[in-house]
Design an enzyme around this catalytic site. Structure first.
Site, PDB file in Angstrom:
ATOM      1  N   GLU A 156      20.831   1.766   1.822  1.00  0.00           N
ATOM      2  CA  GLU A 156      19.359   2.190   1.875  1.00  0.00           C
ATOM      3  C   GLU A 156      18.826   1.213   1.027  1.00  0.00           C
ATOM      4  O   GLU A 156      18.830   0.945   0.000  1.00  0.00           O
ATOM      5  CB  GLU A 156      19.324   3.480   1.113  1.00  0.00           C
ATOM      6  CG  GLU A 156      17.892   4.482   1.605  1.00  0.00           C
ATOM      7  CD  GLU A 156      17.160   4.545   0.132  1.00  0.00           C
ATOM      8  OE1 GLU A 156      16.281   3.745  -0.088  1.00  0.00           O
ATOM      9  OE2 GLU A 156      17.657   5.349  -0.686  1.00  0.00           O
ATOM     10  N   CYS A 193      11.325   2.957  -3.771  1.00  0.00           N
ATOM     11  CA  CYS A 193      11.830   2.521  -2.258  1.00  0.00           C
ATOM     12  C   CYS A 193      10.870   3.013  -1.145  1.00  0.00           C
ATOM     13  O   CYS A 193      10.573   2.617  -0.226  1.00  0.00           O
ATOM     14  CB  CYS A 193      13.154   2.679  -2.024  1.00  0.00           C
ATOM     15  SG  CYS A 193      13.653   4.577  -2.157  1.00  0.00           S
TER      16      CYS A 193
END
Ligand code: NDP
Length: 715
Positions: free
Chosen positions: A255, A294
Site C-alpha cells: 500500500e 495516504c
C-alpha cells in the site's frame, strides 16, 4: 530511553548506533531505537514454530473472542497511548483515529469472525462446483491458515491503527505476526505492543516487534510467510523485488502513496449544500493529521467556472485552522512528524509549483499560534492551483505528504474522469454531487483506477465516514501507483493469510471433511424425527423424507383468503390461462407453508425457533392436483456462544427440497433453526430463560414439554 524489541519471548535491547527519536512539537529527544544484534531469522522461526501452532489450534470463534478481549483490554488503557501519541504532533482527533480507530478494527473483526466464519479451524470459500453428470464427483474450495509468519512493515503516520488493522485479520486467520513500525514513531507502537504482550491474552509467539531496521529478516522469508508493506512506493518496490521474496513467491501486499482526488459535481454551485460539504471535506483532509494520510485529498477537481469560488471558500475555512502545539486549546492542526518530513514536503511543493501557483499559505512564511516554530516540525496548510491539468504531470505525480492540495479545473465529466485517472491508481476518490447520473458516470469511469469511492450529497453527508477513513468492512488499497494491494474488506483480508485449496472428490467425502452437507452425499435417516433431537445429537446429512400432500383448489382459495394475496395467477382462471403458467398455480408461499406442515414435528421439543430462510428458489409451478413431498437434510451446524441467561443452543441449517409427483423439485431452500444443545462446561449461567429473540417472538415454539420419538419414513 532505548526502546526494546520483543523477540522470541523477550524484550531485547538492540546494540550499536541508535536512531534518535524526536518530539515533533518541542524538537527534544524522547527515545532512541536500534534493532542491531537481533536474531531476525530466529524470530521468524520462533513465530513459525511457537506462535503458529498455538493459533492454528484455535477455531475462528476462539480467535475472534481473543481479538475482542484484546480490544477491551487496550480500550481500558487508551490514555497511555494518547499520551505517547502527543509526541508525534497529533491532535486529539488525529490520535483518536489512530488509537480508537485501530482498536475498533479489532472489535469489528472479533464480531465478523463469529458471524462470518465457522467455529472451525478451516473456512469453506464459495459453493460446490459440479464436476460430473451423475453428481458423484464435485469440487469445493477450502482455506487453511498459512504456516509461516506475517511480517507487517508500517508507515509512520498511524503507529497504532497501521499495526492493528493488519493484525486483526492476521490473528483471525490463525497466523502469527512480526510487526515493524516506522522507526520515527515506533515509541507509540512499542507502548501498545508492550500492553498487548503484558495482557497475556495472546498465545506466546503470536506477536513479535522490531524497533529499528529489519536487518536481514527479509532474506529469510519463505513460501508460507506473508509480507505486507505500507509506505513510500520507492521502498515498497525495493522490498517487493527482494531476492527471497521473488525466489520463494512470498505473498507481498503493498500500500503505497497515492494522489487521491475529490471532485465537485458541475451542478453543485456555490450556495448548494454539496458545494459547502465539498469545501469542508477538502479542508478536513488537508489538515487532519497535518495531511500526512495516504488517503488525503491531493487533487481537488472543480468545474472551471467555479474555481475562484472554491479557492475563496477553501481559503476562508483554512483561515480558521490554527497551526501549533496540539496540546494548546484551540489548535486545529499540529506539526508534521519530524523536520525531515518538513524538508521533504517543502521540496515536493516546490516541484508542483513549477506548474502551479500558490493560492493559499506559504511554506517559507507562516506563523504558529502556539509552540516554537523553529523547534517544532510545523508546516502551513498550502493550496496550489494548476490551470492546465491535462498537460501538467506534477500535480498528478508528486505527492507532498503534508497539508497540501492542488485545485484543478475541468470542463466536462469526461475530462474530470480523465484527470482522476491521471493519478495512475489511487486508494480513494470522492465526488460531491446532487446528480446521481453524474455519480453513475464518474463511478463507471474511474472505478478501474480506485480502491474506494465516496459519493456524497446532502442525504448521505450527515452519516458519512469521510473521504479519508478506511473502514474494516470495506477494502482499502488501490491499483498501480497505490501499490496494487488490498487490505481490510471484512472476511476478504483474513483470506490473504490463508491458503485456498481446491478439493475434488465424492460429495460424501467432501461433506465429511467440510462438515457442510453437499447434494449427492450420504443421507442417513433415523427413526427419531430430527426435530426431536438436541443440537449435539444431529448428524450432518441426516435426512427426513416426509409423507405427501395433494394440492387442492380449496388450498389455494384458503391461502388467498388468509394471506390476502389474490394475484391473478392464483385466482383468475382466464388471466392464468393467458399467463406463462397456462392455468392457476398455487402460491409459492403456500408451497413453503405446506412443506413446513409436512416436515415439522409439532410437539414441544429441542427446536427453539425458526431463525430464517436462505437461497429460496421456486423451480416449477405447483398446480391443483399436484402432489408434493419434502426432503429435510441437516446441512450445517453452528454452535452459539452461551451468554448469561441464555439456553445453550446452536443454529442448524437444513437443506430443503420440495418435489412434485414426478420427483421434480418445485422449491429449494435452506432453513435455519435454533436448536437447544446439551449444557457443557464453559457455558456461562445457562438457564431455561428463552433467548431474547425467542421471548420477543410470539410464534416461537414453547421450549418446555417432553420429547417423544417419532417414526419417520426411511430415505
Ligand atoms: P518509507 O517507505 O520510507 O517507510 C515505510 C516503512 O518501511 C517504515 O517502517 C520503514 O522503516 C520501512 N523501511 C524503509 N526501508 C526499509 C528497508 N530497506 N527494509 C525494510 N523496511 C524498510 O516511508 P515513510 O514512512 O518514511 O514515509 C515516506 C513517504 O511514504 C511519505 O512521504 C509518503 O509519501 C509515503 N507514505 C505513504 C503512506 C501510505 O499509507 N500509503 C503512509 C505513510 C507514508 P524505517 O522507518 O525504520 O525506515
Amino acid at each position: 530511553m532505548k526502546l526494546r524489541s520483543y523477540a522470541r519471548g523477550d524484550w531485547v535491547e538492540g546494540s550499536g548506533k541508535a536512531t534518535d527519536l524526536i518530539h515533533a512539537v518541542t524538537g527534544e529527544k524522547i527515545a532512541e531505537a536500534t534493532s542491531e544484534g537481533l536474531d531476525f531469522n530466529g524470530m521468524l522461526e520462533y513465530g513459525r514454530t511457537v506462535g503458529g501452532p498455538k493459533l492454528r489450534a484455535m477455531t475462528f470463534h476462539e480467535r475472534a473472542r481473543m481479538l475482542k478481549e484484546m480490544a477491551k483490554h487496550l480500550l481500558e488503557r487508551k490514555d497511555r497511548f494518547y499520551k505517547l501519541s502527543e509526541a508525534t504532533g497529533a491532535t486529539k482527533p488525529d490520535s483518536w483515529v489512530d488509537i480508537e480507530g485501530g482498536i475498533g478494527t479489532f472489535f469489528a473483526y472479533a464480531s465478523r469472525g463469529r458471524r462470518e466464519f465457522p467455529d472451525e479451524r478451516f473456512y469453506i470459500d464459495g459453493g460446490v462446483e459440479p464436476l460430473s453428470k451423475d453428481n458423484t464427483f464435485v469440487g469445493r474450495h477450502l482455506c487453511v491458515p498459512l504456516e509461516g509468519v506475517a511480517v507487517h512493515i508500517n508507515a509512520f503516520n498511524f503507529p497504532c491503527w497501521g499495526m492493528l488493522e493488519k493484525l486483526a485479520p492476521t490473528f483471525l486467520a490463525g497466523m502469527p505476526a512480526i510487526v515493524k513500525p516506522a522507526t520515527i514513531t515506533s515509541y507509540v507502537t512499542e507502548g501498545m505492543v508492550r500492553t498487548m504482550i503484558d495482557s497475556g491474552i495472546l498465545p506466546e509467539g503470536a506477536l513479535q516487534l522490531i524497533v529499528g531496521s529489519t536487518g536481514d529478516l527479509l532474506d529469510h522469508v519463505g513460501g508460507q510467510d506473508v509480507v505486507t508493506f505500507t509506505g513510500s512506493a520507492t521502498t515498497g518496490r525495493k522490498l517487493k523485488s527482494g531476492r527471497a521474496i521473488i525466489d520463494n513467491a512470498v505473498r507481498f501486499n503493498m500500500e503505497a502513496d497515492s494522489l487521491n482526488f475529490s471532485m465537485l459535481g458541475p451542478e453543485s454551485k456555490p450556495g448548494t449544500q454539496e458545494f459547502d460539504l465539498f469545501v469542508k471535506e477538502v479542508v478536513r483532509e488537508m489538515t487532519s493529521k497535518a495531511g500526512q494520510k495516504c488517503t488525503a485529498i491531493r487533487r481537488t477537481l472543480v468545474p472551471a467556472p467555479m474555481v475562484d469560488d472554491v479557492i475563496k471558500a477553501i481559503g476562508k475555512r483554512l483561515d480558521g485552522v490554527k497551526v501549533g502545539d496540539p496540546q494548546v486549546e484551540g489548535i486545529r492542526m499540529g506539526p508534521l512528524v519530524g523536520k525531515s518530513q518538513v524538508t521533504e514536503v517543502r521540496g515536493r511543493v516546490e516541484e508542483i509549483r513549477r506548474v502551479a501557483e500558490l493560492v493559499y499559505g506559504d511554506p517559507s512564511k507562516f506563523d504558529v499560534a502556539a509552540g516554537d516554530r523553529d523547534k517544532g516540525a510545523f508546516f502551513p496548510p498550502t493550496l496550489l492551483y494548476n490551470d492546465s491539468p491535462l498537460t501538467s504531470t506534477q500535480p498528478h505525480d508528486v505527492e507532498a505528504f503534508g497539508p497540501v492540495s492542488t485545485v484543478m479545473p475541468y470542463k466536462s465529466i469526461d475530462e474530470a474522469i480523465a484527470l482522476a485517472k491521471m493519478g495512475r491508481g489511487s486508494l480513494v476518490g470522492s465526488l460531491f454531487t446532487s446528480d446521481d447520473e453524474v455519480a453513475r458516470d464518474v463511478v463507471l469511469g474511474v472505478s478501474s483506477h480506485h480502491g474506494r469511492l465516496l459519493l456524497i450529497n446532502k442525504d448521505s453527508a450527515k452519516a458519512s465516514t469521510g473521504h479519508g477513513s478506511p473502514l474494516p468492512g470495506l477494502v482499502h488499497g488501490g491499483p498501480g501507483r497505490a501499490g496494487g494491494g488490498e487490505e481490510l474488506g471484512g472476511a476478504r483480508s483474513t483470506l490473504h493469510y490463508m491458503q485456498r485449496t481446491a478439493l475434488q472428490g465424492s460429495p460424501t467425502t467432501l461433506t465429511r471433511i467440510s462438515r457442510d452437507w453437499i447434494k449427492g452425499a450420504a443421507q442417513p435417516s433415523d427413526r427419531v424425527h430430527p426435530f426431536r433431537k438436541y443440537f449435539d445429537e444431529l448428524e450432518i446429512g441426516e435426512t427426513l423424507i416426509t409423507h405427501r400432500r395433494t394440492i387442492t383448489e380449496a388450498d389455494i382459495v384458503n391461502f388467498a383468503g388468509i394471506s390476502g394475496d389474490h394475484f391473478y395467477a392464483h385466482m383468475d382462471d382466464i388471466a392464468a390461462k393467458e399467463s406463462i403458467f397456462e392455468k392457476r398455480v398455487a402460491h409459492g408461499y403456500f408451497v413453503l407453508s405446506a412443506a413446513a406442515g409436512l416436515f415439522v414435528d409439532p410437539a414441544p421439543g429441542p427446536v427453539l425457533a425458526n431463525y430464517g430462510l436462505d437461497n429460496l428458489r421456486f423451480t416449477k409451478p405447483v398446480y391443483v392436483g399436484d402432489t408434493i413431498q419434502a426432503r429435510l437434510t441437516c446441512k450445517q451446524k453452528t454452535e452459539k456462544e452461551t451468554r448469561p441467561g441464555m439456553i445453550p443452543q446452536g443454529v442448524v441449517a437444513w437443506d430443503v427440497e420440495v418435489t412434485n409427483q414426478n420427483a421434480e423439485p418445485v422449491a429449494v431452500y435452506t432453513i435455519l433453526t435454533l436448536v437447544r444443545r446439551h449444557t457443557k462446561p464453559g457455558d456461562s449461567d445457562a438457564s431455561d430463560a428463552p433467548p431474547d429473540h425467542v421471548a420477543d417472538n410470539p410464534q416461537a415454539p414453547d421450549t418446555t414439554g417432553a420429547e417423544r420419538p417419532v417414526p419417520v419414513k426411511p430415505s
